[in-house]
Design a protein around this motif. Structure first.
Motif, mmCIF file in Angstrom:
data_model
loop_
_atom_site.group_PDB
_atom_site.id
_atom_site.type_symbol
_atom_site.label_atom_id
_atom_site.label_comp_id
_atom_site.label_asym_id
_atom_site.label_seq_id
_atom_site.Cartn_x
_atom_site.Cartn_y
_atom_site.Cartn_z
ATOM 1 N N LEU A 22 4.402 29.299 -6.268
ATOM 2 C CA LEU A 22 4.489 27.857 -5.887
ATOM 3 C C LEU A 22 4.317 27.256 -7.388
ATOM 4 C CD1 LEU A 22 1.636 28.079 -3.141
ATOM 5 C CD2 LEU A 22 4.363 27.789 -2.987
ATOM 6 N N VAL A 23 4.943 25.850 -7.441
ATOM 7 C CA VAL A 23 5.062 25.255 -8.361
ATOM 8 C C VAL A 23 4.007 23.973 -8.578
ATOM 9 C CG1 VAL A 23 6.466 23.779 -9.919
ATOM 10 C CG2 VAL A 23 7.413 26.255 -9.051
ATOM 11 N N THR A 24 3.196 23.962 -9.569
ATOM 12 C CA THR A 24 2.479 22.950 -9.755
ATOM 13 C C THR A 24 3.302 21.878 -10.811
ATOM 14 O OG1 THR A 24 0.416 24.050 -9.479
ATOM 15 C CG2 THR A 24 0.111 21.859 -10.430
ATOM 16 N N GLY A 41 9.797 21.547 -0.201
ATOM 17 C CA GLY A 41 9.557 21.507 1.264
ATOM 18 C C GLY A 41 9.091 20.019 1.741
ATOM 19 N N THR A 42 8.959 18.927 0.839
ATOM 20 C CA THR A 42 8.827 17.558 1.132
ATOM 21 C C THR A 42 9.862 16.864 0.245
ATOM 22 O OG1 THR A 42 6.694 17.851 1.559
ATOM 23 C CG2 THR A 42 7.445 15.529 1.465
ATOM 24 N N ALA A 43 11.039 16.035 0.656
ATOM 25 C CA ALA A 43 11.894 15.392 0.018
ATOM 26 C C ALA A 43 11.374 14.546 -1.212
ATOM 27 C CB ALA A 43 12.745 14.475 1.072
ATOM 28 N N GLY A 44 11.947 14.179 -2.329
ATOM 29 C CA GLY A 44 11.688 13.493 -3.309
ATOM 30 C C GLY A 44 12.424 13.909 -4.329
ATOM 31 N N ASN A 45 12.211 13.018 -5.736
ATOM 32 C CA ASN A 45 13.062 13.171 -6.826
ATOM 33 C C ASN A 45 12.379 14.477 -7.365
ATOM 34 O OD1 ASN A 45 14.419 10.803 -6.508
ATOM 35 N ND2 ASN A 45 13.087 9.452 -7.758
ATOM 36 N N LEU A 46 13.227 15.404 -8.233
ATOM 37 C CA LEU A 46 12.490 16.396 -8.828
ATOM 38 C C LEU A 46 12.911 16.213 -10.279
ATOM 39 C CD1 LEU A 46 11.318 19.255 -8.485
ATOM 40 C CD2 LEU A 46 13.563 20.160 -8.478
ATOM 41 N N ALA A 56 14.195 16.090 -20.186
ATOM 42 C CA ALA A 56 14.065 16.014 -18.642
ATOM 43 C C ALA A 56 15.263 15.355 -17.819
ATOM 44 C CB ALA A 56 12.560 15.660 -18.175
ATOM 45 N N VAL A 57 15.746 15.798 -16.656
ATOM 46 C CA VAL A 57 16.644 15.213 -16.172
ATOM 47 C C VAL A 57 15.904 14.955 -14.753
ATOM 48 C CG1 VAL A 57 17.822 17.231 -15.472
ATOM 49 C CG2 VAL A 57 18.971 15.202 -15.078
ATOM 50 N N THR A 58 16.184 13.866 -14.004
ATOM 51 C CA THR A 58 15.688 13.568 -12.585
ATOM 52 C C THR A 58 16.638 13.744 -11.742
ATOM 53 O OG1 THR A 58 14.009 12.047 -13.681
ATOM 54 C CG2 THR A 58 14.238 11.828 -11.114
ATOM 55 N N ILE A 59 16.605 14.740 -10.789
ATOM 56 C CA ILE A 59 17.620 14.715 -9.710
ATOM 57 C C ILE A 59 17.013 13.962 -8.371
ATOM 58 C CG2 ILE A 59 18.395 16.627 -8.249
ATOM 59 C CD1 ILE A 59 17.537 18.839 -10.419
ATOM 60 N N ASN A 81 7.752 11.627 -13.043
ATOM 61 C CA ASN A 81 9.099 11.115 -12.095
ATOM 62 C C ASN A 81 9.296 12.249 -11.047
ATOM 63 O OD1 ASN A 81 9.700 8.869 -13.779
ATOM 64 N ND2 ASN A 81 10.644 10.308 -15.076
ATOM 65 N N THR A 82 8.526 13.254 -10.831
ATOM 66 C CA THR A 82 8.788 14.081 -9.650
ATOM 67 C C THR A 82 7.831 13.671 -8.359
ATOM 68 O OG1 THR A 82 9.235 16.063 -10.952
ATOM 69 C CG2 THR A 82 8.429 16.454 -8.850
ATOM 70 N N THR A 83 8.602 13.180 -7.421
ATOM 71 C CA THR A 83 8.004 12.878 -6.114
ATOM 72 C C THR A 83 7.930 13.898 -4.995
ATOM 73 O OG1 THR A 83 9.981 11.732 -5.330
ATOM 74 C CG2 THR A 83 8.174 10.357 -6.594
ATOM 75 N N ALA A 84 9.029 14.911 -5.285
ATOM 76 C CA ALA A 84 9.102 16.065 -4.001
ATOM 77 C C ALA A 84 7.716 16.714 -4.177
ATOM 78 C CB ALA A 84 10.231 16.904 -4.546
ATOM 79 N N ALA A 85 7.453 17.399 -3.066
ATOM 80 C CA ALA A 85 6.327 18.150 -3.058
ATOM 81 C C ALA A 85 6.543 19.910 -2.204
ATOM 82 C CB ALA A 85 5.418 17.552 -2.029
ATOM 83 N N GLU A 86 5.528 20.378 -2.302
ATOM 84 C CA GLU A 86 5.865 21.797 -1.911
ATOM 85 C C GLU A 86 7.127 22.515 -2.467
ATOM 86 O OE1 GLU A 86 5.819 21.815 2.398
ATOM 87 O OE2 GLU A 86 4.564 20.073 2.410
ATOM 88 N N ILE A 87 6.807 22.614 -3.892
ATOM 89 C CA ILE A 87 7.727 23.216 -4.708
ATOM 90 C C ILE A 87 7.545 24.837 -4.831
ATOM 91 C CG2 ILE A 87 9.077 23.047 -7.023
ATOM 92 C CD1 ILE A 87 7.866 19.955 -7.012
#
Length: 91
Positions: A22-24, A41-46, A56-59, A81-87
């Motif tokens: 699990l990534v923090t 697991g939850t949509a957002g920028n990565l 860094a690159v933001t996907i 810049n990461t808004t995705a969750a449950e990575i």
């Protein structure tokens, strides 16, 4: 050269992940060896730093499907810049 029938060859350990974490999100944590796949697991920028880069690159959120292992060699999953969750990271 004769064609090989790949369907009869046994899979190797490189064909499937052997490590999962699990990534923090963190601007300082480095994965060494790099993660070879990421799923969310939850949509957002990565925002990530790829293993052959230092910036860094933001996907964007619409570029990554939820619940799918995306192949990429990543040394950092940035908090900034990461808004995705449950990575989840794989290698």
């Amino acid at each position: 050269m004769a064609a090989r029938n790949l369907s009869t060859q046994a899979p190797t350990r490189r064909d499937s992940p052997t490590f999962v974490t699990l990534v923090t999100k963190s601007d300082t944590t480095t994965y060494d060896p790099p993660l070879l796949g990421i799923s969310i697991g939850t949509a957002g920028n990565l925002a990530v730093i790829m293993s052959d880069d230092t910036a860094a690159v933001t996907i964007p959120a619409n570029a990554l499907a939820i619940g799918v292992q995306h192949s990429m060699s990543v040394t950092k999953v940035m908090s900034t810049n990461t808004t995705a969750a449950e990575i989840v990271g794989w290698r």
